[in-house]
Design a protein around this motif. Structure first.
Motif, PDB file in Angstrom:
ATOM      1  N   SER A  50       2.938   5.684  12.896  1.00  0.00           N
ATOM      2  CA  SER A  50       1.973   6.499  13.629  1.00  0.00           C
ATOM      3  C   SER A  50       0.595   6.273  13.020  1.00  0.00           C
ATOM      4  O   SER A  50       0.405   6.456  11.804  1.00  0.00           O
ATOM      5  CB  SER A  50       2.339   7.989  13.537  1.00  0.00           C
ATOM      6  OG  SER A  50       1.369   8.794  14.196  1.00  0.00           O
ATOM      7  N   GLY A  51      -0.346   5.838  13.827  1.00  0.00           N
ATOM      8  CA  GLY A  51      -1.681   5.570  13.322  1.00  0.00           C
ATOM      9  C   GLY A  51      -1.652   4.451  12.301  1.00  0.00           C
ATOM     10  O   GLY A  51      -1.192   3.336  12.580  1.00  0.00           O
ATOM     11  N   ALA A  52      -2.113   4.738  11.084  1.00  0.00           N
ATOM     12  CA  ALA A  52      -2.130   3.735  10.019  1.00  0.00           C
ATOM     13  C   ALA A  52      -0.972   3.914   9.045  1.00  0.00           C
ATOM     14  O   ALA A  52      -0.958   3.294   7.978  1.00  0.00           O
ATOM     15  CB  ALA A  52      -3.452   3.811   9.259  1.00  0.00           C
ATOM     16  N   ILE A  53       0.023   4.724   9.406  1.00  0.00           N
ATOM     17  CA  ILE A  53       1.152   5.018   8.530  1.00  0.00           C
ATOM     18  C   ILE A  53       2.431   4.432   9.120  1.00  0.00           C
ATOM     19  O   ILE A  53       2.712   4.610  10.313  1.00  0.00           O
ATOM     20  CB  ILE A  53       1.337   6.530   8.318  1.00  0.00           C
ATOM     21  CG1 ILE A  53       0.032   7.172   7.828  1.00  0.00           C
ATOM     22  CG2 ILE A  53       2.487   6.801   7.351  1.00  0.00           C
ATOM     23  CD1 ILE A  53      -0.452   6.672   6.486  1.00  0.00           C
ATOM     24  N   ILE A  54       3.191   3.719   8.287  1.00  0.00           N
ATOM     25  CA  ILE A  54       4.519   3.272   8.695  1.00  0.00           C
ATOM     26  C   ILE A  54       5.555   3.916   7.783  1.00  0.00           C
ATOM     27  O   ILE A  54       5.282   4.234   6.623  1.00  0.00           O
ATOM     28  CB  ILE A  54       4.656   1.738   8.668  1.00  0.00           C
ATOM     29  CG1 ILE A  54       4.320   1.170   7.294  1.00  0.00           C
ATOM     30  CG2 ILE A  54       3.796   1.099   9.738  1.00  0.00           C
ATOM     31  CD1 ILE A  54       4.590  -0.316   7.165  1.00  0.00           C
ATOM     32  N   THR A  55       6.759   4.100   8.317  1.00  0.00           N
ATOM     33  CA  THR A  55       7.843   4.752   7.587  1.00  0.00           C
ATOM     34  C   THR A  55       9.054   3.845   7.591  1.00  0.00           C
ATOM     35  O   THR A  55       9.441   3.315   8.639  1.00  0.00           O
ATOM     36  CB  THR A  55       8.195   6.104   8.236  1.00  0.00           C
ATOM     37  OG1 THR A  55       7.005   6.910   8.323  1.00  0.00           O
ATOM     38  CG2 THR A  55       9.249   6.838   7.429  1.00  0.00           C
ATOM     39  N   ALA A  96       0.067  -7.806  11.164  1.00  0.00           N
ATOM     40  CA  ALA A  96      -0.660  -9.085  11.253  1.00  0.00           C
ATOM     41  C   ALA A  96      -1.809  -8.997  12.250  1.00  0.00           C
ATOM     42  O   ALA A  96      -2.029  -9.895  13.062  1.00  0.00           O
ATOM     43  CB  ALA A  96       0.272 -10.241  11.605  1.00  0.00           C
ATOM     44  N   SER A  97      -2.560  -7.907  12.161  1.00  0.00           N
ATOM     45  CA  SER A  97      -3.716  -7.651  13.022  1.00  0.00           C
ATOM     46  C   SER A  97      -3.326  -7.548  14.493  1.00  0.00           C
ATOM     47  O   SER A  97      -4.122  -7.850  15.386  1.00  0.00           O
ATOM     48  CB  SER A  97      -4.795  -8.734  12.838  1.00  0.00           C
ATOM     49  OG  SER A  97      -6.032  -8.326  13.384  1.00  0.00           O
ATOM     50  N   ALA A  98      -2.097  -7.076  14.734  1.00  0.00           N
ATOM     51  CA  ALA A  98      -1.608  -6.919  16.112  1.00  0.00           C
ATOM     52  C   ALA A  98      -1.626  -5.475  16.581  1.00  0.00           C
ATOM     53  O   ALA A  98      -1.329  -5.207  17.754  1.00  0.00           O
ATOM     54  CB  ALA A  98      -0.194  -7.482  16.239  1.00  0.00           C
ATOM     55  N   THR A  99      -1.967  -4.546  15.681  1.00  0.00           N
ATOM     56  CA  THR A  99      -2.002  -3.130  16.070  1.00  0.00           C
ATOM     57  C   THR A  99      -3.337  -2.521  15.647  1.00  0.00           C
ATOM     58  O   THR A  99      -3.384  -1.566  14.872  1.00  0.00           O
ATOM     59  CB  THR A  99      -0.821  -2.347  15.446  1.00  0.00           C
ATOM     60  OG1 THR A  99      -0.826  -2.562  14.020  1.00  0.00           O
ATOM     61  CG2 THR A  99       0.504  -2.806  16.019  1.00  0.00           C
ATOM     62  N   ASN A 100      -4.422  -3.071  16.174  1.00  0.00           N
ATOM     63  CA  ASN A 100      -5.748  -2.533  15.849  1.00  0.00           C
ATOM     64  C   ASN A 100      -5.881  -1.072  16.243  1.00  0.00           C
ATOM     65  O   ASN A 100      -6.624  -0.322  15.613  1.00  0.00           O
ATOM     66  CB  ASN A 100      -6.835  -3.360  16.538  1.00  0.00           C
ATOM     67  CG  ASN A 100      -7.032  -4.722  15.894  1.00  0.00           C
ATOM     68  OD1 ASN A 100      -6.347  -5.073  14.949  1.00  0.00           O
ATOM     69  ND2 ASN A 100      -7.973  -5.487  16.423  1.00  0.00           N
ATOM     70  N   THR A 101      -5.180  -0.654  17.303  1.00  0.00           N
ATOM     71  CA  THR A 101      -5.236   0.738  17.748  1.00  0.00           C
ATOM     72  C   THR A 101      -4.239   1.619  17.010  1.00  0.00           C
ATOM     73  O   THR A 101      -4.061   2.786  17.360  1.00  0.00           O
ATOM     74  CB  THR A 101      -4.962   0.847  19.252  1.00  0.00           C
ATOM     75  OG1 THR A 101      -3.663   0.291  19.533  1.00  0.00           O
ATOM     76  CG2 THR A 101      -6.012   0.115  20.059  1.00  0.00           C
ATOM     77  N   GLY A 102      -3.588   1.082  15.988  1.00  0.00           N
ATOM     78  CA  GLY A 102      -2.624   1.861  15.223  1.00  0.00           C
ATOM     79  C   GLY A 102      -1.246   1.821  15.848  1.00  0.00           C
ATOM     80  O   GLY A 102      -1.032   1.286  16.931  1.00  0.00           O
TER      81      GLY A 102
END
Length: 444
Positions: A32-37, A51-57
């Motif tokens: 979620s956003g800039a956090i991964i679990t 790899a710069s594929a989720t600029n929108t988080g």
């Protein structure tokens, strides 16, 4: 046994080694956003953005909503034969936001790799010429065409030749390779002479279809070409009717503090490849370019069953809305200044930090030994310690820290993760970092 380990052990039996670059023993469950679990429930601040594929988080609510609504309406009907209402909207929007005040057309694909393949096709089709010029240090993808024009890893050529014929590679103007006291202009002139050497000795310019470049190289180390060099190369292509194309797959869509990395140079390309973050990580790519070039081929010269899939197109439209509405280009620029100041200050305090290159939320930080040479071991120590402390960061070319968080990262998250990195720097300086025992090579 942890859930991560259990899943990885089972997957290892079935997953080919060639399909993943080894870093950490982690299995990502959600984000979620800039956090991964991970599968064990541990949270990490993401400094890779897939790899710069989720600029929108990760899982932005507006993207999730767009995907859901489109999936309920139509998941797939191949755009290879018939239009659909969603993808038709996206084609116009991409043409509108691409650089250049001229008529443009769009060709969709499934990844940045096939978008760069398409650039080769269109350039050859338009010019009637065969030769393609690309640059060392480039990463354009892993299909045969895009791999042929790449130059960043021996494992991308080892055992898989012959590659695409009529591809010429010239040195990329990596400014970390400047001579002592050499100005940017002098460096540009020197590298342009190297660019010109093939044309002066064995490569007729009138047989060259394409020059393709990353204005800021991504996997090559987050390295920005000098303005003068770009201008010299661009002018050369104008003089010889060569298609000038830029790869924006990694560095586009706000990553560098501008919408497109080519916007840093005031140059308008003939063709541009887009991928990765265009659909917030869903498999979609596009080539956008001059109508006369894009109309030089006829179907099915660049047709794919799922290219421009309506679900991915819906995600892309939502992604572009988010970039505009949340001012992610400006956000990348502003937060990038904070990160740049941090890394430049750290370079004054820690002897193992070499060159720092930051363009928006987009950085390459060289890790060096006492002789100023690349230090892969220290780099691996740093990224592993950063992982232990709760963030995901990987390396480029063995000794370069890759800093590419989602552009939606909160300022407090950025502050926290910079503190994590500083702790890792301090621990390396104190000799406190011990790498785990592994029989696997780490990184590229």
């Amino acid at each position: 046994m942890s859930k991560n380990t259990e899943i990885l052990n089972e997957e290892k039996v079935y997953l080919a080694d060639a399909t993943r670059v080894k870093y950490f023993d982690i299995v990502i469950d959600h984000g979620s956003g800039a956090i991964i679990t991970d599968a064990n429930g541990h949270d990490y601040i993401d400094l890779l953005a897939s790899a710069s594929a989720t600029n929108t988080g990760h899982s932005h609510p507006k993207v999730v909503e767009a995907i859901t609504q489109q999936a309920q309406k139509l998941i797939q009907y191949t755009p290879a034969y018939f239009a659909n209402t969603t993808t038709a909207q996206l084609a116009k929007r991409l043409a509108d936001i691409a650089p250049g005040n001229f008529d443009k057309q769009v060709a969709f694909g499934n990844s940045g790799s096939d978008a760069n393949d398409a650039i080769i096709k269109f350039a050859r089709g338009y010019t009637g010429r065969s030769y393609v010029v690309s640059f060392t240090g480039a990463y354009h993808g892993s299909t045969y065409g895009s791999m042929s024009i790449s130059g960043v890893s021996l494992n991308m050529t080892r055992k898989v030749g012959p590659l695409l014929p009529d591809v010429i590679k010239v040195p990329y103007p990596d400014q970390t390779q400047r001579l002592v006291n050499e100005s940017d202009d002098d460096f540009s002139n020197r590298l342009f002479k190297q660019f010109m050497l093939p044309f002066e000795t064995y490569l007729p310019a009138d047989e060259v279809a394409l020059v393709i470049i990353e204005p800021i190289q991504g996997d090559g180390g987050i390295v920005k070409a000098p303005q003068r060099f770009m201008t010299l190369v661009y002018n050369f292509t104008r003089e010889h009717n060569i298609v000038f194309a830029v790869d924006e797959v990694n560095q586009g869509l706000g990553r560098t503090g501008k919408m497109w990395s080519i916007d840093h140079f005031g140059i308008v390309p003939d063709l541009m490849s887009i991928g990765k973050s265009i659909a917030s990580g869903l498999p979609l790519s596009a080539v956008v370019g001059r109508r006369d070039i894009m109309s030089s081929l006829s179907a099915p010269a660049n047709v794919y069953t799922t290219a421009g899939n309506p679900v991915t197109a819906a995600a892309a439209l939502a992604t572009l809305d988010i970039i505009e509405q949340e001012q992610l280009v400006l956000r990348s620029y502003e937060l990038g200044k904070i990160a740049k100041t941090f890394f430049e200050n750290a370079a004054q305090r820690y002897h193992f930090i070499g060159d720092v290159r930051m363009y928006g939320l987009n950085g390459g930080i060289d890790i060096i030994d006492n002789q100023g040479q690349p230090d892969t071991h220290a780099t691996n120590q740093l990224i592993y310690r950063i992982f232990e402390l709760g963030a995901i960061m990987i390396s480029l070319r063995g000794n370069i820290l890759r800093f590419q968080p989602p552009l939606v990262i909160k300022e407090e998250e950025l502050t926290k993760v910079l503190a994590i990195i500083d702790q890792a720097f301090s621990d390396l300086e104190a000799g406190k970092i011990v790498l785990p025992q592994t029989d696997s090579h780490i990184g590229w």
